[in-house]
Every structure is written in structure tokens, then in C-alpha cells.
Write a protein that holds these residues in place. Structure first.
Motif, short mmCIF file in Angstrom:
data_model
loop_
_atom_site.label_atom_id
_atom_site.label_comp_id
_atom_site.label_asym_id
_atom_site.label_seq_id
_atom_site.Cartn_x
_atom_site.Cartn_y
_atom_site.Cartn_z
N MET A 85 0.84 -1.18 0.00
CA MET A 85 0.00 0.00 0.00
C MET A 85 0.89 1.24 0.00
O MET A 85 1.77 1.38 0.83
N SER A 86 0.64 2.16 -0.91
CA SER A 86 1.47 3.36 -0.97
C SER A 86 0.87 4.45 -0.10
O SER A 86 -0.35 4.57 0.03
N ALA A 87 1.72 5.25 0.50
CA ALA A 87 1.26 6.35 1.34
C ALA A 87 0.80 7.50 0.44
O ALA A 87 1.37 7.75 -0.62
N LEU A 88 -0.23 8.19 0.89
CA LEU A 88 -0.71 9.34 0.14
C LEU A 88 0.28 10.49 0.30
O LEU A 88 0.70 10.79 1.40
N LYS A 89 0.64 11.11 -0.80
CA LYS A 89 1.62 12.19 -0.75
C LYS A 89 0.95 13.56 -0.65
O LYS A 89 1.52 14.49 -0.14
N SER A 90 -0.28 13.66 -1.15
CA SER A 90 -0.96 14.95 -1.16
C SER A 90 -2.47 14.73 -1.05
O SER A 90 -3.01 13.80 -1.62
N ILE A 91 -3.11 15.61 -0.34
CA ILE A 91 -4.57 15.54 -0.20
C ILE A 91 -5.24 15.83 -1.54
O ILE A 91 -6.34 15.40 -1.81
N ARG A 92 -4.55 16.53 -2.44
CA ARG A 92 -5.10 16.84 -3.77
C ARG A 92 -5.28 15.59 -4.62
O ARG A 92 -5.98 15.60 -5.61
N SER A 93 -4.63 14.50 -4.22
CA SER A 93 -4.75 13.26 -4.99
C SER A 93 -6.03 12.50 -4.63
O SER A 93 -6.32 11.47 -5.22
N ILE A 94 -6.82 13.01 -3.68
CA ILE A 94 -8.06 12.35 -3.27
C ILE A 94 -9.25 13.05 -3.92
O ILE A 94 -9.45 14.24 -3.75
N ALA A 95 -10.03 12.28 -4.69
CA ALA A 95 -11.25 12.79 -5.32
C ALA A 95 -12.41 11.96 -4.78
O ALA A 95 -12.56 10.79 -5.14
N PRO A 96 -13.23 12.54 -3.89
CA PRO A 96 -14.35 11.78 -3.33
C PRO A 96 -15.29 11.26 -4.41
O PRO A 96 -15.49 11.91 -5.43
N LEU A 97 -15.86 10.08 -4.16
CA LEU A 97 -16.82 9.48 -5.09
C LEU A 97 -18.24 9.71 -4.60
O LEU A 97 -18.49 9.88 -3.41
N LEU A 98 -19.18 9.68 -5.53
CA LEU A 98 -20.61 9.80 -5.26
C LEU A 98 -20.91 10.96 -4.32
O LEU A 98 -20.59 12.08 -4.62
N ASP A 99 -21.56 10.68 -3.17
CA ASP A 99 -22.00 11.76 -2.29
C ASP A 99 -21.05 11.96 -1.10
O ASP A 99 -21.44 12.46 -0.07
N ARG A 100 -19.78 11.59 -1.27
CA ARG A 100 -18.83 11.74 -0.17
C ARG A 100 -18.22 13.15 -0.16
O ARG A 100 -18.00 13.76 -1.21
N ILE A 101 -17.94 13.62 1.06
CA ILE A 101 -17.42 14.95 1.28
C ILE A 101 -16.13 14.83 2.09
O ILE A 101 -16.13 14.21 3.15
N LEU A 102 -15.03 15.40 1.61
CA LEU A 102 -13.76 15.38 2.33
C LEU A 102 -13.65 16.66 3.14
O LEU A 102 -13.77 17.76 2.60
N VAL A 103 -13.46 16.50 4.46
CA VAL A 103 -13.37 17.67 5.35
C VAL A 103 -12.12 17.58 6.21
O VAL A 103 -11.55 16.51 6.40
N GLN A 104 -11.72 18.74 6.74
CA GLN A 104 -10.67 18.79 7.74
C GLN A 104 -11.24 19.52 8.94
O GLN A 104 -11.75 20.64 8.82
N ARG A 105 -11.15 18.87 10.09
CA ARG A 105 -11.67 19.44 11.33
C ARG A 105 -10.91 20.72 11.66
O ARG A 105 -9.69 20.77 11.53
N ILE A 106 -11.63 21.74 12.07
CA ILE A 106 -11.01 23.00 12.47
C ILE A 106 -10.53 22.83 13.91
O ILE A 106 -11.29 22.40 14.78
N LYS A 107 -9.27 23.15 14.13
CA LYS A 107 -8.69 22.97 15.46
C LYS A 107 -9.08 24.13 16.36
O LYS A 107 -9.13 25.28 15.94
N ALA A 108 -9.36 23.82 17.63
CA ALA A 108 -9.71 24.83 18.62
C ALA A 108 -8.47 25.66 18.95
O ALA A 108 -7.33 25.19 18.84
N GLU A 109 -8.70 26.89 19.35
CA GLU A 109 -7.59 27.78 19.72
C GLU A 109 -6.86 27.21 20.93
O GLU A 109 -7.48 26.74 21.88
N GLN A 110 -5.55 27.26 20.89
CA GLN A 110 -4.73 26.77 22.00
C GLN A 110 -4.34 27.90 22.93
O GLN A 110 -3.66 27.68 23.91
N LYS A 111 -4.78 29.13 22.60
CA LYS A 111 -4.43 30.30 23.39
C LYS A 111 -5.70 31.11 23.62
O LYS A 111 -6.51 31.29 22.72
#
Length: 103
Positions: free
Chosen positions: A1-27
Motif C-alpha cells: 500500500m502506498s502512502a498518500l503524498k498529497s490531499i489533492r490526490s483524493i477525489a471523493p466518489l458519489l455523495d462523499r465529502i472530504l473535510v478537515q476538522r477546524i482545530k480549537a484555539e490553543q491560546k
């Protein structure tokens, strides 16, 4: 299995949505740094990529309700986690998203 090098290489299929959780402030607003254990994960995420949509019974495409760049509320648990390098992302189905945040 090859490791993903970039998030741009992921194209969601059908009704899937790719998200990144927003991190809470640490200060705090006054400049006090919070320990990692005191910072809760937010249920907010930024939409990075959207699939073309699922098909209904007649074969017509159902357009997803969000677009890349939108902010959404996501469930605390669920989705399919993806790790690219040190970054973490999650794939959800369109109907699993809780709400779109209008700013």
C-alpha cells in the motif's frame, strides 16, 4: 500500500465529502496558552473536496448540499479518517453532515 503524498490526490466518489476538522484555539484571548488536555475538539470542519453526487432510483444525479470552502458542523464520531503526512482528514457522506455554517 502506498502512502498518500498529497490531499489533492483524493477525489471523493458519489455523495462523499472530504473535510478537515477546524482545530480549537490553543491560546485564550488574553494570551494564556491552554494545555492540550483542556482543548476540546470542535465539531466544525472545512470542506476540501466534494464528490459529484449520488444517483437516485431513476439514475439522476443528486447534487451535494455543500461546496469546497464551506464550513460545516460534523458529528462527534463517524466518518472515515484519512491521514496524509501529519494532517488528518475525514470523509463523510453528504447526509451525515449536520449543518452548513453561514458566515
Amino acid at each position: 500500500m502506498s502512502a498518500l503524498k498529497s490531499i489533492r490526490s483524493i477525489a471523493p466518489l458519489l455523495d462523499r465529502i472530504l473535510v478537515q476538522r477546524i482545530k480549537a484555539e490553543q491560546k485564550t484571548a488574553t494570551g494564556i496558552f491552554l494545555p492540550e488536555s483542556a482543548v476540546k475538539e470542535l465539531n466544525e470542519a472545512k470542506v476540501l473536496a466534494v464528490g459529484p453526487g449520488a444517483l437516485d432510483k431513476e439514475g439522476r444525479r443528486i447534487i451535494p448540499s455543500v461546496q469546497p470552502g464551506d464550513k460545516v458542523l460534523i458529528p462527534q464520531f463517524g466518518g472515515s479518517p484519512i491521514k496524509v503526512g501529519e494532517e488528518e482528514y475525514t470523509l463523510f457522506r453528504d447526509h451525515e453532515l449536520l449543518a452548513k455554517i453561514n458566515e
